[in-house]
Design an enzyme around this catalytic site. Structure first.
Site, mmCIF file in Angstrom:
data_model
loop_
_atom_site.group_PDB
_atom_site.id
_atom_site.type_symbol
_atom_site.label_atom_id
_atom_site.label_comp_id
_atom_site.label_asym_id
_atom_site.label_seq_id
_atom_site.Cartn_x
_atom_site.Cartn_y
_atom_site.Cartn_z
ATOM 1 N N ASN A 1 -1.215 -13.757 9.697
ATOM 2 C CA ASN A 1 -1.547 -12.647 8.808
ATOM 3 C C ASN A 1 -0.247 -12.012 8.334
ATOM 4 O OD1 ASN A 1 -2.526 -10.271 7.594
ATOM 5 N ND2 ASN A 1 -2.620 -9.206 9.559
ATOM 6 N N GLY A 2 -0.033 -11.956 7.019
ATOM 7 C CA GLY A 2 1.165 -11.329 6.482
ATOM 8 C C GLY A 2 1.781 -12.140 5.366
ATOM 9 N N GLU A 3 3.058 -11.910 5.130
ATOM 10 C CA GLU A 3 3.814 -12.651 4.131
ATOM 11 C C GLU A 3 5.223 -12.894 4.663
ATOM 12 O OE1 GLU A 3 2.492 -13.876 1.545
ATOM 13 O OE2 GLU A 3 0.712 -12.656 1.161
ATOM 14 N N CYS B 1 -4.320 -11.393 5.367
ATOM 15 C CA CYS B 1 -5.515 -11.949 5.955
ATOM 16 C C CYS B 1 -5.820 -11.243 7.271
ATOM 17 C CB CYS B 1 -5.321 -13.443 6.207
ATOM 18 S SG CYS B 1 -4.662 -14.351 4.779
ATOM 19 N N SER C 1 4.680 -0.222 -1.639
ATOM 20 C CA SER C 1 4.641 1.197 -1.314
ATOM 21 C C SER C 1 5.952 1.608 -0.653
ATOM 22 C CB SER C 1 3.447 1.489 -0.395
ATOM 23 O OG SER C 1 3.263 2.873 -0.231
ATOM 24 N N GLY C 2 6.109 2.907 -0.386
ATOM 25 C CA GLY C 2 7.388 3.428 0.078
ATOM 26 C C GLY C 2 7.478 3.727 1.558
ATOM 27 N N ASP D 1 3.450 -20.109 2.634
ATOM 28 C CA ASP D 1 4.384 -19.759 3.694
ATOM 29 C C ASP D 1 3.879 -20.116 5.097
ATOM 30 O OD1 ASP D 1 2.400 -17.865 3.434
ATOM 31 O OD2 ASP D 1 3.704 -16.124 3.542
ATOM 32 N N SER E 1 -6.411 -14.629 -0.560
ATOM 33 C CA SER E 1 -5.496 -15.612 -1.162
ATOM 34 C C SER E 1 -4.492 -14.911 -2.070
ATOM 35 C CB SER E 1 -6.293 -16.653 -1.962
ATOM 36 O OG SER E 1 -7.244 -17.287 -1.136
ATOM 37 N N ILE F 1 2.468 26.191 -0.934
ATOM 38 C CA ILE F 1 1.943 24.946 -0.370
ATOM 39 C C ILE F 1 1.593 24.022 -1.525
ATOM 40 C CG2 ILE F 1 -0.410 25.903 -0.244
ATOM 41 C CD1 ILE F 1 -0.856 24.095 2.206
#
Length: 653
Positions: free
Chosen positions: A75-77, A2, A376-377, A100, A52, A308
């Site tokens: 904002n976040g998890e 959010c 993601s990494g 949460d 959501s 490259i």
């Protein structure tokens, strides 16, 4: 995922503040298109936009406790919220939602600011403590989620993105011109400051409290190494696989479908692979380039001594097939890449000269067509030793045995001489580790800044911006490689890597989760001996062994570390790119800040650079050119004629 905004109510009445906070929240609607909420009193105005993900029908924000004394926007998890919930229920707290956020509400009631250290996850939090009339704000230990603020007297304006501040009539927008040298040297701002004067970032692992107009900041978590030499490389690889798989599983919690980015490199491949083991048909998303420039590409390919890599789609396809993962791909053309820069810089809030942000924008757009959440990494290089600068530090560690006065003299001589092989090494090695920290791929060396900036008196000493980070870790008795990793974790990672990951994904209303940046994974990484991270021949050594133990193909498990290279080097030699960038380099803003002749000469050198010789390739200046072009695009968006549409909409007396 959010976004939130807010400010202390010291300028206007409640009705006006309601309009202002609504305008501010609307500026970040992309962070949360599903819902909005507001809390406005005579003391505080808080706004929220929701994407959501968990407890879709409940968990609306701002959220309060039972008697309304605590109000939270978040904002976040939080990935351990269920464990914390059980602990709080045992203390007698009653929960009304299944998300949460309520864990933070009751956690603050129970533990005060100690709650932040208990949280496992990515977060930026703002809490209004009504009885004490204080605002308490916090940011996660890695800086995954953004938090900006401006404090002036009794007024504090804060939020997830700076662009929201422009909606507040009392916000004073001013360029922080003193930060330009730092930006040119690093491509990002290497401390809490931003390019907006007076606007700061709350640092990772910190919380701040505003009470009676006074603002204080405290560190609640400091990265501390605890090297353990008792385990073998194989044992550490097994431990990495165990803890990372558990982290990926924890990061999968959601009430919506989730997917994974996949570049074909080891970091994103590990995340995607682990997700695939937990759930069938996990979708993966990859980005590549419609490069064009066939003649130029053929010329480059013909050079036996020069290689490259511009496109990772083949690697992503091969890994997805091996791991039996559905893979969706998009390609970015030169035109699309160039056209999106103003939009990219708008969403970034801070000027950032990282070309890799643009493919991240487009792969986020692709993923959002099918999912709301991806993993993601990011973070693997900083935690496990993936960057080539760590190999550089091997050489500097040897060179530092030379008495410092001799090194300083050699650096001073090198700085006065024209370019020669070893010049940058001599300059970087002339001081302590904070000076050698300047990356081989950095934009401008300090001696170039007076040539680039108009009327710059200098001197430019970028190592002075790095030294506080090195000083902070000096008492841990670590080798230079480990010190450098620490500095990356507290500066490069939050100020560059996490910044673009959050802003580019959220521009598409996509939540991006980073399972490497997890408390439990970090705990293992901080125990790894240096030889399990970096050797003369290996980067991320233990992590690569871990991948091999999972059966990864050799070319993935042992693929050399490569940046996400864009074809900009080639595109900048085309007329289309050259003409548009030259127009920017000779425009009004460029003439205000830069030595235009120097910029144009640099652009001309790059366009005429010959790939067939080492000397010719030495004229390639892609990162330097792009760094300044991104700043000029950012400046036009926020300070040029284009910024007029960002003015406040609320009329105030």
């Amino acid at each position: 995922m959010c976004g939130f905004v807010g400010f202390t109510a010291v300028d206007y009445d409640q009705e006006t503040n309601k309009a202002v906070v609504k305008d501010m929240a609307d500026r970040i609607a992309h962070r949360g298109p599903d819902d909005e909420g507001f809390f406005v009193t005579d003391d505080i105005a808080m706004g929220f936009r929701r994407l959501s993900i968990i407890d879709l029908e409940g968990s609306r924000q701002p959220m309060q406790n039972a008697d309304g004394t605590v109000t939270v926007t978040f904002n976040g998890e939080i990935y351990n919220f269920q464990e914390l919930r059980a602990e709080l229920e045992a203390l007698g707290y009653v929960f009304k939602t299944n998300g949460d956020t309520e864990t933070i509400v009751h956690g603050f009631e129970a533990w005060g600011t100690d709650v932040f250290e208990k949280l496992r996850g990515m977060f930026a939090i703002a809490i209004w403590d009504a009885p004490n009339k204080r605002l308490v704000c916090a940011r996660d230990i890695f800086g995954i989620k953004p938090f900006y603020y401006q404090h002036a007297g009794d007024r504090l304006i804060y939020g997830s993105e700076i662009k929201a501040f422009l909606a507040h009539p009392a916000f004073k927008k001013e360029l922080n011109r003193e930060m330009l040298p730092q930006y040119l040297c690093f491509e990002y701002m290497n401390d809490s400051q931003t390019m907006f004067k007076g606007v700061h970032k709350l640092l990772p692992g910190h919380f701040m409290v505003l009470e009676n107009g006074q603002l204080r900041t405290e560190c609640y978590y400091k990265i501390t190494y605890k090297i353990d030499d008792s385990k073998s490389l194989e044992e550490w690889a097994d431990e990495i696989n165990r803890v990372f798989d558990e982290s990926v599983a924890a990061h999968e919690i959601a009430d919506v479908e989730i997917g994974s980015f996949l570049s074909g490199g080891i970091d994103s491949s590990l995340a995607a692979y682990c997700m695939g083991q937990h759930a069938p048909d996990i979708k993966t998303f990859s980005v590549g380039y419609d490069i064009g420039c066939e003649d130029k590409m053929a010329e480059i390919a013909a050079q036996s001594d020069f290689e490259i890599k511009l496109n990772e789609l083949d690697d992503a396809t091969a890994f997805a097939e091996w791991a039996n993962l559905p893979n969706f791909q998009t390609q970015v053309s030169a035109q699309e890449f160039l056209d999106i820069v103003p939009t990219e810089q708008y969403h970034m809030d801070e000027p950032l000269g990282a070309p890799s942000a643009i493919p991240l924008f487009f792969v986020s757009k692709l993923a959002r067509e099918q999912v709301k959440v991806v993993q993601s990494g990011e973070g693997a290089d900083e935690l496990f030793g993936g960057y080539w600068i760590y190999h550089d530090q091997y050489e500097f560690e040897k060179y530092f045995k030379v008495p410092r006065p001799l090194r300083a003299a050699a650096g001073a001589v090198a700085e006065k001489l024209p370019t020669f092989h070893g010049r940058r090494f001599a300059m970087r090695g002339s001081g302590g580790p904070e000076k050698s920290y300047q990356r081989a791929s950095m934009n401008y060396m300090w001696d170039e800044i007076p040539n680039v900036l108009r009327n710059y008196e200098g001197p430019c000493k970028p190592w002075e911006w790095c030294k506080p980070h090195f000083d902070a870790v000096a008492d841990q008795g670590l080798d230079i490689i480990t010190q450098t990793q620490y500095v990356d974790m507290v500066s490069y990672m939050p100020f560059d890597i996490c910044l673009k990951a959050d802003k580019m994904s959220m521009s598409q209303s996509l939540e991006l989760r980073v399972p490497f940046l997890d408390k439990k994974v970090l705990d293992v990484a901080l125990q790894l001996p240096t030889a399990c991270r970096v050797t003369d021949e290996h980067a991320k050594y233990a992590l690569r062994v871990a991948a091999s133990k999972l059966g990864f193909q050799k070319k993935v498990a042992h693929m050399p570390k490569q940046p996400f290279i864009t074809p900009l080097t080639v595109w900048l030699q085309t007329d289309e790119y050259y003409n548009r960038i030259k127009e920017a380099f000779t425009g009004e803003a460029a003439q205000e800040f830069f030595n235009v002749d120097y910029l144009v000469q640099m652009l001309d050198d790059h366009k005429s650079a010959d790939f067939t010789t080492v000397e010719g390739r030495g004229k390639l200046k892609m990162m330097r050119i792009w760094n300044i072009y991104c700043f000029l695009c950012w400046y036009e968006v926020f300070f040029g004629a284009s910024s007029e549409k960002l003015a406040p909409k609320t009329n105030v007396a």
